[in-house]
Design a protein around this motif. Structure first.
Motif, PDB file in Angstrom:
ATOM      1  N   HIS A  44       0.742  -1.231   0.133  1.00 17.76           N
ATOM      2  CA  HIS A  44      -0.086   0.047  -0.196  1.00 17.76           C
ATOM      3  C   HIS A  44       0.842   1.133  -0.015  1.00 17.76           C
ATOM      4  O   HIS A  44       1.691   1.399   0.662  1.00 17.76           O
ATOM      5  N   TYR A  45       0.576   2.110  -1.045  1.00 22.13           N
ATOM      6  CA  TYR A  45       1.456   3.220  -1.039  1.00 22.13           C
ATOM      7  C   TYR A  45       1.285   4.358  -0.060  1.00 22.13           C
ATOM      8  O   TYR A  45      -0.076   4.702   0.270  1.00 22.13           O
ATOM      9  N   PRO A  46       2.175   4.968   0.639  1.00 23.40           N
ATOM     10  CA  PRO A  46       1.923   5.807   1.571  1.00 23.40           C
ATOM     11  C   PRO A  46       1.498   7.060   0.947  1.00 23.40           C
ATOM     12  O   PRO A  46       1.996   7.411  -0.246  1.00 23.40           O
ATOM     13  N   ILE A  47       1.151   8.205   1.673  1.00 19.94           N
ATOM     14  CA  ILE A  47       0.748   9.546   1.205  1.00 19.94           C
ATOM     15  C   ILE A  47       1.405  10.082   2.216  1.00 19.94           C
ATOM     16  O   ILE A  47       1.130  10.168   3.337  1.00 19.94           O
ATOM     17  N   THR A  48       1.416  11.772   1.937  1.00 16.77           N
ATOM     18  CA  THR A  48       1.898  12.562   2.768  1.00 16.77           C
ATOM     19  C   THR A  48       1.026  13.593   2.782  1.00 16.77           C
ATOM     20  O   THR A  48       0.124  13.854   1.671  1.00 16.77           O
ATOM     21  N   GLU A  49       1.474  14.792   3.247  1.00 20.55           N
ATOM     22  CA  GLU A  49       0.512  16.102   3.226  1.00 20.55           C
ATOM     23  C   GLU A  49       0.379  16.663   1.651  1.00 20.55           C
ATOM     24  O   GLU A  49      -0.685  16.882   1.325  1.00 20.55           O
ATOM     25  N   ARG A  50       1.689  16.381   1.249  1.00 24.84           N
ATOM     26  CA  ARG A  50       1.705  17.223  -0.246  1.00 24.84           C
ATOM     27  C   ARG A  50       1.801  16.010  -1.236  1.00 24.84           C
ATOM     28  O   ARG A  50       1.332  16.304  -2.369  1.00 24.84           O
ATOM     29  N   LEU A  51       2.161  14.713  -0.986  1.00 27.43           N
ATOM     30  CA  LEU A  51       2.651  14.007  -1.920  1.00 27.43           C
ATOM     31  C   LEU A  51       1.788  12.599  -2.117  1.00 27.43           C
ATOM     32  O   LEU A  51       1.318  12.165  -0.790  1.00 27.43           O
ATOM     33  N   ALA A  52       1.902  11.814  -3.170  1.00 26.19           N
ATOM     34  CA  ALA A  52       1.565  10.648  -3.257  1.00 26.19           C
ATOM     35  C   ALA A  52       2.078   9.831  -4.261  1.00 26.19           C
ATOM     36  O   ALA A  52       2.878  10.399  -5.078  1.00 26.19           O
ATOM     37  N   LEU A  53       2.203   8.503  -4.112  1.00 28.91           N
ATOM     38  CA  LEU A  53       2.654   7.551  -5.017  1.00 28.91           C
ATOM     39  C   LEU A  53       1.437   6.760  -5.838  1.00 28.91           C
ATOM     40  O   LEU A  53       0.507   6.575  -5.257  1.00 28.91           O
ATOM     41  N   ARG A  54       1.575   6.532  -7.129  1.00 27.01           N
ATOM     42  CA  ARG A  54       0.717   5.839  -7.911  1.00 27.01           C
ATOM     43  C   ARG A  54       1.410   4.966  -9.217  1.00 27.01           C
ATOM     44  O   ARG A  54       2.576   5.129  -9.257  1.00 27.01           O
ATOM     45  N   PRO A  55       0.673   3.940  -9.456  1.00 27.88           N
ATOM     46  CA  PRO A  55       1.429   3.206 -10.477  1.00 27.88           C
ATOM     47  C   PRO A  55       1.580   4.139 -11.905  1.00 27.88           C
ATOM     48  O   PRO A  55       0.891   5.089 -11.963  1.00 27.88           O
ATOM     49  N   TRP A  56       2.574   3.578 -12.678  1.00 25.45           N
ATOM     50  CA  TRP A  56       2.717   4.436 -13.807  1.00 25.45           C
ATOM     51  C   TRP A  56       1.485   4.181 -14.867  1.00 25.45           C
ATOM     52  O   TRP A  56       0.905   2.963 -14.876  1.00 25.45           O
ATOM     53  N   GLN A  57       1.178   5.039 -15.468  1.00 21.30           N
ATOM     54  CA  GLN A  57       0.173   5.016 -16.766  1.00 21.30           C
ATOM     55  C   GLN A  57       0.791   5.214 -18.121  1.00 21.30           C
ATOM     56  O   GLN A  57       1.965   5.622 -18.421  1.00 21.30           O
ATOM     57  N   ASP A  58       0.195   4.831 -19.236  1.00 19.27           N
ATOM     58  CA  ASP A  58       0.444   4.855 -20.442  1.00 19.27           C
ATOM     59  C   ASP A  58       1.144   6.307 -20.638  1.00 19.27           C
ATOM     60  O   ASP A  58       2.206   6.692 -21.294  1.00 19.27           O
ATOM     61  N   GLN A  59       0.269   7.382 -20.266  1.00 21.14           N
ATOM     62  CA  GLN A  59       0.367   8.741 -20.407  1.00 21.14           C
ATOM     63  C   GLN A  59       1.879   9.207 -19.999  1.00 21.14           C
ATOM     64  O   GLN A  59       2.280  10.088 -20.160  1.00 21.14           O
ATOM     65  N   ASP A  60       2.512   8.346 -19.066  1.00 23.91           N
ATOM     66  CA  ASP A  60       3.622   8.906 -18.099  1.00 23.91           C
ATOM     67  C   ASP A  60       4.976   8.177 -19.261  1.00 23.91           C
ATOM     68  O   ASP A  60       5.853   8.584 -18.646  1.00 23.91           O
ATOM     69  N   ALA A  61       4.865   7.635 -20.225  1.00 26.02           N
ATOM     70  CA  ALA A  61       6.061   7.230 -20.757  1.00 26.02           C
ATOM     71  C   ALA A  61       6.807   8.311 -21.180  1.00 26.02           C
ATOM     72  O   ALA A  61       8.171   7.912 -20.933  1.00 26.02           O
ATOM     73  N   GLU A  62       6.682   9.347 -21.535  1.00 31.02           N
ATOM     74  CA  GLU A  62       7.494  10.374 -21.897  1.00 31.02           C
ATOM     75  C   GLU A  62       8.363  11.161 -20.791  1.00 31.02           C
ATOM     76  O   GLU A  62       9.536  11.223 -20.864  1.00 31.02           O
ATOM     77  N   VAL A  63       7.492  11.287 -19.695  1.00 26.78           N
ATOM     78  CA  VAL A  63       8.041  11.585 -18.518  1.00 26.78           C
ATOM     79  C   VAL A  63       9.265  10.647 -17.984  1.00 26.78           C
ATOM     80  O   VAL A  63      10.263  11.017 -17.671  1.00 26.78           O
ATOM     81  N   PHE A  64       8.887   9.399 -17.958  1.00 29.11           N
ATOM     82  CA  PHE A  64       9.776   8.362 -17.645  1.00 29.11           C
ATOM     83  C   PHE A  64      11.085   8.263 -18.444  1.00 29.11           C
ATOM     84  O   PHE A  64      12.052   8.217 -17.983  1.00 29.11           O
ATOM     85  N   HIS A  65      10.948   8.355 -19.691  1.00 32.05           N
ATOM     86  CA  HIS A  65      11.845   8.573 -20.472  1.00 32.05           C
ATOM     87  C   HIS A  65      12.980   9.745 -20.090  1.00 32.05           C
ATOM     88  O   HIS A  65      14.052   9.614 -20.284  1.00 32.05           O
ATOM     89  N   ARG A  66      12.245  10.903 -19.777  1.00 31.09           N
ATOM     90  CA  ARG A  66      13.035  12.006 -19.436  1.00 31.09           C
ATOM     91  C   ARG A  66      13.728  11.893 -18.265  1.00 31.09           C
ATOM     92  O   ARG A  66      14.953  12.102 -18.175  1.00 31.09           O
ATOM     93  N   LEU A  67      13.272  11.006 -17.371  1.00 32.25           N
ATOM     94  CA  LEU A  67      13.734  10.700 -16.123  1.00 32.25           C
ATOM     95  C   LEU A  67      15.054  10.037 -16.201  1.00 32.25           C
ATOM     96  O   LEU A  67      15.884   9.754 -15.274  1.00 32.25           O
ATOM     97  N   THR A  68      15.053   9.188 -17.210  1.00 30.04           N
ATOM     98  CA  THR A  68      16.112   8.223 -17.588  1.00 30.04           C
ATOM     99  C   THR A  68      17.174   8.402 -18.618  1.00 30.04           C
ATOM    100  O   THR A  68      18.141   7.783 -18.732  1.00 30.04           O
ATOM    101  N   SER A  69      17.022   9.610 -19.307  1.00 29.75           N
ATOM    102  CA  SER A  69      17.749  10.086 -20.332  1.00 29.75           C
ATOM    103  C   SER A  69      18.368  11.391 -20.262  1.00 29.75           C
ATOM    104  O   SER A  69      19.494  11.886 -20.783  1.00 29.75           O
TER     105      SER A  69
END
Length: 182
Positions: free
Chosen positions: A2-27
């Motif tokens: 179960h993903y924790p949440i904080t006052e400002r932040l959350a974690l969530r599974p990656w979605q198809d539309q996140d592929a470009e951001v993920f590529h930026r994070l890795t390149s």
């Protein structure tokens, strides 16, 4: 997990539309200063593996988002098997993170990493420790590790087995450990 949440932040599974951001994070050169950047095809393959792991395993690397803007990925914070045998024993869990530069220096990584560490150590099958590692020049990541209470283990420092010899500035890694509280 179960993903924790904080006052400002959350974690969530990656979605198809996140592929470009993920590529930026890795390149992106600014983000991967202390890492080996990935090609588009390598990034796409890793994105698929990360999503698969999150769907079927306890440990993984979910997307980091603001609670009030869950569609906007800031980066990632997660825990996964280090997979660096024989440098680190099988089953060693690594705390890792990466953030888009426009979100640096806002405390997001430390905030979510603290929540994730607390959640993992309070689980019934809690790990006995978490590790993190980085190159000596990456002072920002070392500062996060220290804020989390991680301690440097100089006896565990290592030459990263997947970093080519022609990248000497990325080969040496410092190891930090965080034991489960007793």
């Amino acid at each position: 997990m179960h993903y924790p949440i904080t006052e400002r932040l959350a974690l969530r599974p990656w979605q198809d539309q996140d592929a470009e951001v993920f590529h930026r994070l890795t390149s992106d050169a600014q983000i991967t200063t202390w890492l080996l950047p990935l090609s588009r095809s390598e990034s796409e393959a890793l994105f698929a593996r990360v999503r698969e792991r999150l769907a079927h395993e306890r440990w993984g690397v979910p997307a980091l988002v603001k609670r009030d803007q869950p569609e906007q990925v800031l980066g990632f914070v997660g825990i996964q098997p280090a997979a660096l045998e024989p440098v680190l024993p099988a089953g060693t869990l690594e705390l890792l993170w990466r953030l888009l530069p426009e979100h640096w220096h806002q405390g997001y990584v430390t905030e979510m990493a603290r929540a994730l560490v607390a959640a993992s150590f309070s689980a019934a099958d809690a790990p006995h420790e978490l590790v993190a590692f980085t190159v000596p020049a990456n002072r920002a990541s070392q500062a996060v590790m220290q804020r989390l209470g991680m301690q440097r283990d100089p006896t565990g420092d290592f030459i990263h087995p997947r970093v080519p010899a022609d990248q000497p500035q990325l080969r040496q890694h410092l190891l930090y450990r965080l034991p489960r509280p007793v």
